[in-house]
Scaffold this motif. Structure first.
Motif, PDB file in Angstrom:
ATOM      1  N   ILE A   6       0.920  -1.179  -0.091  1.00  0.00           N
ATOM      2  CA  ILE A   6       0.132   0.063  -0.037  1.00  0.00           C
ATOM      3  C   ILE A   6       0.883   1.300   0.129  1.00  0.00           C
ATOM      4  O   ILE A   6       0.578   2.267  -0.844  1.00  0.00           O
ATOM      5  CB  ILE A   6      -0.963   0.174   1.136  1.00  0.00           C
ATOM      6  N   ALA A   7       1.820   1.337   0.959  1.00  0.00           N
ATOM      7  CA  ALA A   7       2.763   2.643   0.828  1.00  0.00           C
ATOM      8  C   ALA A   7       3.687   2.498  -0.295  1.00  0.00           C
ATOM      9  O   ALA A   7       3.599   3.853  -0.656  1.00  0.00           O
ATOM     10  CB  ALA A   7       3.800   2.271   2.013  1.00  0.00           C
ATOM     11  N   ASN A   8       3.989   1.458  -1.058  1.00  0.00           N
ATOM     12  CA  ASN A   8       4.881   1.606  -2.024  1.00  0.00           C
ATOM     13  C   ASN A   8       4.214   2.152  -3.203  1.00  0.00           C
ATOM     14  O   ASN A   8       4.631   2.760  -4.077  1.00  0.00           O
ATOM     15  CB  ASN A   8       5.448   0.078  -2.429  1.00  0.00           C
ATOM     16  N   SER A   9       2.858   1.569  -3.278  1.00  0.00           N
ATOM     17  CA  SER A   9       1.976   2.342  -4.522  1.00  0.00           C
ATOM     18  C   SER A   9       1.930   3.908  -4.472  1.00  0.00           C
ATOM     19  O   SER A   9       1.794   4.416  -5.527  1.00  0.00           O
ATOM     20  CB  SER A   9       0.577   1.785  -4.537  1.00  0.00           C
ATOM     21  N   VAL A  10       2.179   4.647  -3.379  1.00  0.00           N
ATOM     22  CA  VAL A  10       2.094   5.770  -3.262  1.00  0.00           C
ATOM     23  C   VAL A  10       3.520   6.424  -3.226  1.00  0.00           C
ATOM     24  O   VAL A  10       3.623   7.371  -4.144  1.00  0.00           O
ATOM     25  CB  VAL A  10       1.618   6.168  -1.752  1.00  0.00           C
ATOM     26  N   THR A  11       4.382   5.991  -2.635  1.00  0.00           N
ATOM     27  CA  THR A  11       5.814   6.353  -2.923  1.00  0.00           C
ATOM     28  C   THR A  11       6.432   6.407  -4.129  1.00  0.00           C
ATOM     29  O   THR A  11       7.600   6.800  -4.354  1.00  0.00           O
ATOM     30  CB  THR A  11       6.966   5.739  -1.655  1.00  0.00           C
ATOM     31  N   GLN A  12       6.027   5.382  -4.910  1.00  0.00           N
ATOM     32  CA  GLN A  12       6.667   5.047  -6.194  1.00  0.00           C
ATOM     33  C   GLN A  12       6.553   6.284  -7.210  1.00  0.00           C
ATOM     34  O   GLN A  12       7.041   6.564  -8.031  1.00  0.00           O
ATOM     35  CB  GLN A  12       5.902   3.991  -7.027  1.00  0.00           C
ATOM     36  N   ALA A  13       5.545   7.235  -6.929  1.00  0.00           N
ATOM     37  CA  ALA A  13       5.147   8.489  -7.648  1.00  0.00           C
ATOM     38  C   ALA A  13       6.593   9.444  -7.576  1.00  0.00           C
ATOM     39  O   ALA A  13       6.828   9.953  -8.308  1.00  0.00           O
ATOM     40  CB  ALA A  13       4.106   9.309  -7.273  1.00  0.00           C
TER      41      ALA A  13
END
Length: 126
Positions: A6-13
């Protein structure tokens, strides 16, 4: 629930994942004709890693480890290890082919059922 996912889907931006491979330590050694020993590794596993800078707390932690060189944090799906004495294994190796980099896992800072946060030291860069 995969909280890292979940966190990675946001930080990848802001900080995209990097295609990489991990060579897991098998715990075995080979002795060369000159008497030096080389660690043995299993087959490389394709992974996506997210490299991040160290926090102040991480810097304080490694201050006592007597490390020198380039170090970074990596968030990786799966369980990966530094020296694991009970299992007789050495450090896993993170390979980043796009940058010709090889990183040695020197500490596991977080170990969860489906992801790991590791501290790695740059071994080779061409």
């Amino acid at each position: 629930m995969n909280l890292r996912g979940i966190a990675n889907s946001v930080t990848q931006a802001v900080n995209p994942n990097i295609p990489a491979q991990i060579k897991p330590s098998s715990g075995g050694w080979v002795t060369n004709p000159d008497g030096t020993r080389e660690p043995q590794f299993g087959d490389p596993v394709d992974v996506a890693v997210q490299r991040q800078a160290l926090t102040q707390k991480d810097l304080m932690h490694i201050d006592g480890m007597n490390l020198s060189g380039v170090v970074a944090l990596f968030y990786i799906n799966g369980n990966w290890y530094s020296v694991n004495r009970p299992d007789g294994k050495g450090g896993d190796i993170i390979l980043i082919p796009s940058k010709s980099e090889e990183w040695l896992v020197v500490a596991v800072t977080e170990l969860w059922p489906d992801w790991t946060r590791v501290l790695a030291c740059l071994q080779l860069s061409t």
